[in-house]
Design a protein around this motif. Structure first.
Motif, PDB file in Angstrom:
ATOM      1  N   VAL A 238      -1.035 -32.676  30.422  1.00 60.35           N
ATOM      2  CA  VAL A 238      -2.287 -33.061  30.073  1.00 60.35           C
ATOM      3  C   VAL A 238      -2.133 -34.549  30.540  1.00 60.35           C
ATOM      4  O   VAL A 238      -3.203 -35.259  30.891  1.00 60.35           O
ATOM      5  N   ASN A 240      -0.721 -36.103  32.928  1.00 62.57           N
ATOM      6  CA  ASN A 240      -1.214 -36.204  34.390  1.00 62.57           C
ATOM      7  C   ASN A 240      -2.652 -35.889  34.534  1.00 62.57           C
ATOM      8  O   ASN A 240      -3.235 -36.630  35.687  1.00 62.57           O
ATOM      9  N   ALA A 241      -3.451 -35.314  33.795  1.00 59.20           N
ATOM     10  CA  ALA A 241      -4.715 -34.959  34.141  1.00 59.20           C
ATOM     11  C   ALA A 241      -5.275 -36.286  33.454  1.00 59.20           C
ATOM     12  O   ALA A 241      -6.321 -36.886  33.985  1.00 59.20           O
ATOM     13  N   TYR A 285      -7.086 -28.379  26.128  1.00 55.10           N
ATOM     14  CA  TYR A 285      -6.831 -28.261  27.218  1.00 55.10           C
ATOM     15  C   TYR A 285      -7.932 -28.064  28.158  1.00 55.10           C
ATOM     16  O   TYR A 285      -8.391 -28.642  29.328  1.00 55.10           O
ATOM     17  N   ALA A 286      -9.197 -27.144  27.849  1.00 54.93           N
ATOM     18  CA  ALA A 286     -10.338 -26.967  28.308  1.00 54.93           C
ATOM     19  C   ALA A 286     -11.017 -28.365  28.705  1.00 54.93           C
ATOM     20  O   ALA A 286     -11.678 -28.775  29.581  1.00 54.93           O
ATOM     21  N   ILE A 289      -9.590 -30.647  31.001  1.00 58.10           N
ATOM     22  CA  ILE A 289      -9.793 -30.366  32.340  1.00 58.10           C
ATOM     23  C   ILE A 289     -11.393 -30.625  32.743  1.00 58.10           C
ATOM     24  O   ILE A 289     -11.628 -30.989  33.772  1.00 58.10           O
ATOM     25  N   PHE A 292     -11.578 -34.250  33.278  1.00 62.00           N
ATOM     26  CA  PHE A 292     -10.889 -34.385  34.689  1.00 62.00           C
ATOM     27  C   PHE A 292     -11.739 -34.342  35.860  1.00 62.00           C
ATOM     28  O   PHE A 292     -11.922 -35.051  36.766  1.00 62.00           O
ATOM     29  N   ILE A 293     -12.437 -33.235  35.719  1.00 57.87           N
ATOM     30  CA  ILE A 293     -13.461 -32.804  36.632  1.00 57.87           C
ATOM     31  C   ILE A 293     -14.436 -33.844  36.840  1.00 57.87           C
ATOM     32  O   ILE A 293     -14.686 -34.290  37.959  1.00 57.87           O
ATOM     33  N   THR A 296     -13.300 -37.133  38.474  1.00 57.41           N
ATOM     34  CA  THR A 296     -13.237 -37.050  39.931  1.00 57.41           C
ATOM     35  C   THR A 296     -14.608 -36.998  40.574  1.00 57.41           C
ATOM     36  O   THR A 296     -14.775 -37.361  41.778  1.00 57.41           O
TER      37      THR A 296
ATOM     38  N   TRP B 153     -13.766 -31.543  44.864  1.00 55.34           N
ATOM     39  CA  TRP B 153     -13.781 -32.671  43.928  1.00 55.34           C
ATOM     40  C   TRP B 153     -12.518 -33.519  44.131  1.00 55.34           C
ATOM     41  O   TRP B 153     -12.084 -34.165  43.380  1.00 55.34           O
ATOM     42  N   VAL B 159      -1.831 -30.188  38.854  1.00 54.31           N
ATOM     43  CA  VAL B 159      -2.307 -30.427  37.396  1.00 54.31           C
ATOM     44  C   VAL B 159      -3.792 -29.370  36.942  1.00 54.31           C
ATOM     45  O   VAL B 159      -3.487 -28.916  35.852  1.00 54.31           O
ATOM     46  N   MET B 163      -3.509 -26.898  33.406  1.00 58.36           N
ATOM     47  CA  MET B 163      -4.521 -26.909  32.522  1.00 58.36           C
ATOM     48  C   MET B 163      -5.052 -25.381  32.358  1.00 58.36           C
ATOM     49  O   MET B 163      -5.165 -24.913  31.052  1.00 58.36           O
ATOM     50  N   TYR B 166      -3.101 -22.889  30.479  1.00 59.65           N
ATOM     51  CA  TYR B 166      -3.361 -22.839  29.139  1.00 59.65           C
ATOM     52  C   TYR B 166      -4.744 -22.021  28.725  1.00 59.65           C
ATOM     53  O   TYR B 166      -4.680 -21.479  27.810  1.00 59.65           O
ATOM     54  N   VAL B 167      -5.692 -22.461  29.163  1.00 58.97           N
ATOM     55  CA  VAL B 167      -7.042 -22.003  28.854  1.00 58.97           C
ATOM     56  C   VAL B 167      -7.128 -20.539  29.286  1.00 58.97           C
ATOM     57  O   VAL B 167      -7.585 -19.543  28.133  1.00 58.97           O
TER      58      VAL B 167
END
Lengths: 333, 389
Positions: A238, A240-241, A285-286, A289, A292-293, A296, B153, B159, B163, B166-167
Motif C-alpha cells: 500500500v 508503494n501505491a 485496498y480498493a 488503488i 492511485f489511479i 496518476t 495512466w 503495485v 492492490m 487484495y480486492v
C-alpha cells in the motif's frame, strides 16, 4: 444509515482509530517516498516490516526491555533494506524483483523463525513481549473532543508525525536532500556533479529501513501486543501505491496515508452494521488503488497541459523556460 | 556443407550441440542450475540448525517424493497449477512486464468454475471444458486491468496488481460465502459440484487427473505461440525494445494488452483445472498465491515456456519434500518460501547470472588493449629506430 455515518464521523473514538491505523502506513509511505526520490524502488518494505515486527517481539521478550526490542526490530528492518541495496546496487539486480524476493523471504522466514522458537505458526502469544508506551499529552489531552483523539496514542503515532517533519526537512532543506532528488531525477547528471549515486541510494534505503522498522515494531508492540503471521497485511505494498498518491513529498504522504487510515478505521465500524466483512476488508485496498489511479490521471493531465503550453509558446518568440538561478558554490551538490 | 550454413538443420541433436557450444546460453543456464542447488543446500543447512533430528528431516525433505508412489503422484498433481502460473508469467515476462495479477486470475477463475460446476448441468467432458473457457475469459479480463492502468495512466503494474489481488481475493471469497456456501458444512465450503464437473482420473485410485494433460497441452501451445507465431514474435519484440517495436509500426499497447489477456486466460484455466481436477467443492480457505510460484518458475525457466515443466517439477519437488518433512518433523513448511525468495534474489542479480560473460568480456577487452599497446610500442620503437638512423 446516514445517521450512522454521521455518528461515526462525529465520534472521537473513530478519529482515534484513524490516527492509530494511519501511523504505520504513514511511516512506510515516507520510507517509500524517500527511496523513490532517490531513484530506487523499495518494494521490500513489506518484508522490512515483518522482520521488524517479529524481531521486536523476540528481542523485547528475551531482554524484558521494550526499547531493546524496538532497536532490534529497526536493526532487522535495516538489514532487509541493506540487503536490497546490496543486490540492487552492487550486483545490478532488478530492484523490484529483489524487493519481491525479500518479501517472500520475510513472509516465509518470520513464520519459520517463530515456529522454530515457539512451536506456534500463527501467533507469538506464548512470549512475554512488551508493548511500546502510550502517552497522555499534558495540556492537549484536556480539550474536550480533540483531546480524546490526539492524546493517549502510542508513542509511535507521535514519532510518525515527527518523521513527516524530519523527512520534509531532509528532502527540502538539507544538502543531502538535494543530492537525493538529483540522483532520482538523473543519475548521470548527479554523477557528473560529483555525487556518488550508490551512496545516496544506500542512505535513502537506510532512512526507509528505519521508518519501516518503526512501523513494523508498532504493529506487533502497540497496535496489537503480539506478532501474528502476515501482520503487515500488505501495508508495505500500500505504501508503494500511497507514495505515488503523495506525489513524492512528505506532506503529501500524510494525505495519502490518511485515505488508507480513514477507510481502514471505517471498516471496523462498518462491520457493526452487518455489511459483509470481506467487502469491508477489501475497502482500504480498493480506495488506495482508486486514489492511485486518480492521482496518476491528474498528473498526466498536468503534464500534457504543460507540454501543450510549451509547444504553443515555442514558435512565437522562442521564449526559453525560465532557468532557476543557481547560487555559486552550492550547485547541484 | 554449403546447405548446412544456408539453412541450418533442425533436430534435437543439433539444438543440443548449439546449446552446449554457445557459451552465452550455456552459462546462464548453468548459473540457474547452481542457484537451484544453492537454495537446496541452504535449505539443508537451515534444517540442521533448527531440527532435533536433522538427518531424518533432510532425508524426508530430499527423498520423500520418491519414497512412496503416493508422494510422487502428489508431486505430479502439485505441478499442474504451478505450471499454469509459470506459463502465465512467462508471457508477461517476454513482454518485460512484471505483474502478479495471475493470483487474482487463478482465484477468480476458480470461483467462476465453482459457479459453473454447481449450477450448469452439462454432459460430462463438456462441463469442465466450458468451465475452463469461462474461467479463462474471466481470468483474461482481470489480467487486462493492470495493463490498462499502465498503458492509459502509466500506473506501475506491479503495485496496481498487488492492490487488485487484495480486492479480488475479498470479492471472490464474498461471492463464495454469500452465494455459494454450503451451510451444512462447519468449515467454509461451497455447495458440492455436479458429478459431471469432475475431470477424469488418469490413473485409477490416485489423484492424477486429466488436468495434467491440459497443462501439458498448454505448455506446447504457449511455446508455439511465443516462438512460432506472429503474435509471439510481436510480444518478444516489444519486450526486447518497445521503442523499436513502435517505430516498426507495431501498436505496442495492443501487444501488451493481448499478452496480458492470454496470461490471465491461462491463469483462469489453471484455477478451473484445480477445481475440476482435485476438489468436490470450493474449499480454499485462503488465497493460494500462485503468482509467486509463477514468478520463480518463469525465472528458472528463463522465460522459455518449454522449460516451465522442468522448473515446475523442481518447485513441486521442493514443496512435496518440505510438506512431508514438516508433517513428520519439527521444521516449519514455510521455510520453502524463504528458499523461493533466495532463488529469485540470485536469479534477479545481473552480476551473478552474467558473471562468466562479464569475465570473458573483460578478459577479451584486456587482451585487445594489450595487443593495441604492444602494437603501439612496436611502432614507437620502430619510430625511435628510424629517428636514430
Amino acid at each position: 444509515m446516514i445517521d450512522f455515518i454521521a455518528g461515526v464521523f462525529g465520534s472521537s473514538n473513530y478519529w482515534y482509530i484513524v490516527l492509530r491505523s494511519t501511523a504505520p502506513i504513514l511511516l512506510v509511505t515516507l520510507g517509500a517516498v524517500i527511496t523513490e526520490q532517490a531513484g530506487i524502488t523499495n518494494m521490500a518494505l513489506e518484508g522490512s516490516m515483518l522482520w521488524a515486527a517479529l524481531v521486536g517481539v523476540l528481542a523485547s521478550a528475551a531482554t524484558g526491555n521494550v526499547w531493546i526490542g524496538l532497536a532490534g526490530g529497526i536493526l532487522a528492518s535495516l538489514v532487509v533494506a541493506w540487503t536490497l541495496g546490496f543486490f540492487a546496487l552492487k550486483l545490478n539486480a532488478n530492484a523490484v524483483l529483489c524487493g519481491v524476493a525479500l518479501n517472500l523471504v520475510g513472509t516465509g522466514g518470520t513464520v519459520f523463525v517463530l515456529f522454530s522458537l515457539t512451536g506456534d505458526k500463527g501467533i507469538s502469544s506464548s512470549l512475554a513481549s512488551k508493548t511500546l508506551p502510550f502517552i497522555k499529552l499534558p495540556y492537549l489531552g484536556e480539550i474536550p473532543w480533540l483531546g480524546k483523539v490526539v492524546s493517549g496514542q502510542n508513542i509511535v503515532v507521535y514519532l510518525a508525525i515527527l518523521a513527516v517533519i524530519v523527512v520534509h526537512v531532509i528532502l527540502n532543506k538539507l544538502t543531502i536532500g538535494r543530492r537525493i532528488r538529483a540522483t532520482g531525477a538523473n543519475v548521470e547528471a548527479a554523477r557528473s556533479a560529483g555525487i556518488d549515486p550508490d551512496r545516496v541510494k544506500f542512505l535513502a534505503l537506510t532512512v526507509s529501513g528505519v521508518l519501516a522498522g518503526l512501523a513494523g515494531c508498532f504493529l506487533s508492540m502497540g497496535y496489537t501486543s503480539n506478532f501474528t503471521s502476515g501482520i503487515s497485511a500488505g501495508r508495505g505494498y500500500v505504501a508503494n501505491a500511497a507514495q505515488v498518491v503523495a506525489g513524492g513529498t512528505a506532506v503529501g504522504a500524510i494525505f495519502a496515508s490518511l485515505i488508507f487510515g480513514i477507510t481502514d478505521a471505517l471498516a471496523t465500524f462498518l462491520q457493526n452494521i452487518g455489511l459483509p466483512p470481506e467487502l469491508i476488508q477489501s475497502l482500504p485496498y480498493a480506495v488506495t488503488i482508486i486514489g492511485f489511479i486518480v492521482v496518476t490521471i491528474s498528473r498526466d493531465r498536468r503534464e500534457a497541459a504543460r507540454k501543450r503550453a510549451l509547444f504553443a509558446s515555442a514558435p512565437a518568440a522562442a521564449p526559453r523556460e525560465p532557468v532557476p538561478p543557481t547560487r555559486p558554490g552550492r550547485g547541484a551538490a | 556443407m554449403k546447405t548446412d550454413t544456408a539453412r541450418p538443420r533442425r533436430g534435437i541433436g543439433r539444438t543440443l550441440a548449439m546449446f552446449f557450444t554457445d557459451r552465452d546460453r550455456l552459462e546462464p543456464a548453468l548459473v540457474t542450475l547452481l542457484a537451484a542447488v544453492f537454495a537446496v543446500l541452504s535449505g539443508i543447512i537451515l534444517i540442521f540448525i533448527v531440527s532435533k533430528s536433522p538427518v531424518l528431516s533432510v532425508k524426508n525433505f530430499l527423498l520423500a517424493p520418491f519414497l512412496r508412489s503416493y508422494n510422487f503422484y502428489y508431486l505430479l498433481i502439485a505441478m499442474v497449477p504451478i505450471t499454469f502460473a509459470g506459463l502465465a508469467l512467462c508471457i508477461v515476462y517476454q513482454a518485460r512486464y512484471l505483474t502478479l495479477i495471475v493470483d487474482s486470475c487463478v482465484y477468480m477463475g476458480a470461483v467462476v468454475a465453482t459457479v459453473v460446476g454447481i449450477y450448469l448441468p452439462l454432459p460430462a467432458g463438456i462441463h469442465p471444458a466450458v468451465a475452463m473457457l469461462l474461467s479463462g475469459l474471466a481470468g483474461g479480463l482481470i489480467g487486462l486491468l493492470p495493463a490498462i492502468l499502465r498503458i492509459k495512466w502509466r500506473a506501475n503494474e506491479l503495485v496496481s496488481s498487488l492492490m487488485l489481488n487484495y480486492v479480488f481475493y475479498f470479492l471472490g471469497s464474498c461471492v463464495i460465502i454469500y452465494f455459494l456456501r454450503d451451510r451444512k458444512q462447519s468449515i467454509l465450503a461451497s455447495l458440492p459440484f455436479l458429478p459431471t464437473f469432475a475431470l477424469p482420473k488418469l490413473v485409477p485410485n490416485t489423484q492424477i487427473h486429466a488436468g495434467f494433460i491440459v497443462a501439458a497441452v498448454f505448455v506446447v501451445l504457449v511455446s508455439l505461440l511465443i516462438y512460432r507465431t506472429k503474435w509471439g514474435f510481436e510480444i518478444r519484440l516489444v519486450g526486447a525494445n518497445p521503442r523499436f517495436a513502435q517505430y516498426a509500426g507495431l501498436s505496442v499497447s495492443a501487444v501488451v494488452l493481448y499478452a496480458h489477456f492470454i496470461s490471465g486466460f491461462i491463469g483462469g484455466v489453471g484455477g478451473a483445472v484445480e477445481m475440476a481436477g482435485l476438489y468436490k467443492a470450493f474449499i480454499w480457505q485462503m488465497d493460494p498465491s500462485y503468482a509467486w510460484d509463477g514468478v520463480i518458475v518463469a525465472m528458472l525457466a528463463r522465460r522459455n515456456p518449454k522449460f516451465v515443466p522442468v522448473s515446475a517439477f523442481f518447485l513441486a519437488y521442493l514443496r512435496v519434500g518440505a510438506d512431508f518433512m514438516s508433517r513428520r518433523g519439527d521444521v516449519a513448511f514455510e521455510f520453502i518460501t524463504m528458499l523461493q525468495g533466495l532463488i529469485i534474489l540470485i536469479l534477479a542479480s545481473d552480476r551473478i547470472v552474467n558473471y562468466f560473460k562479464a569475465r570473458r568480456l573483460k578478459a577479451a577487452a584486456l587482451r585487445d588493449e594489450r595487443a593495441a599497446r604492444d602494437a603501439a610500442g612496436q611502432i614507437a620503437t620502430q619510430g625511435a629506430a628510424e629517428a636514430g638512423r
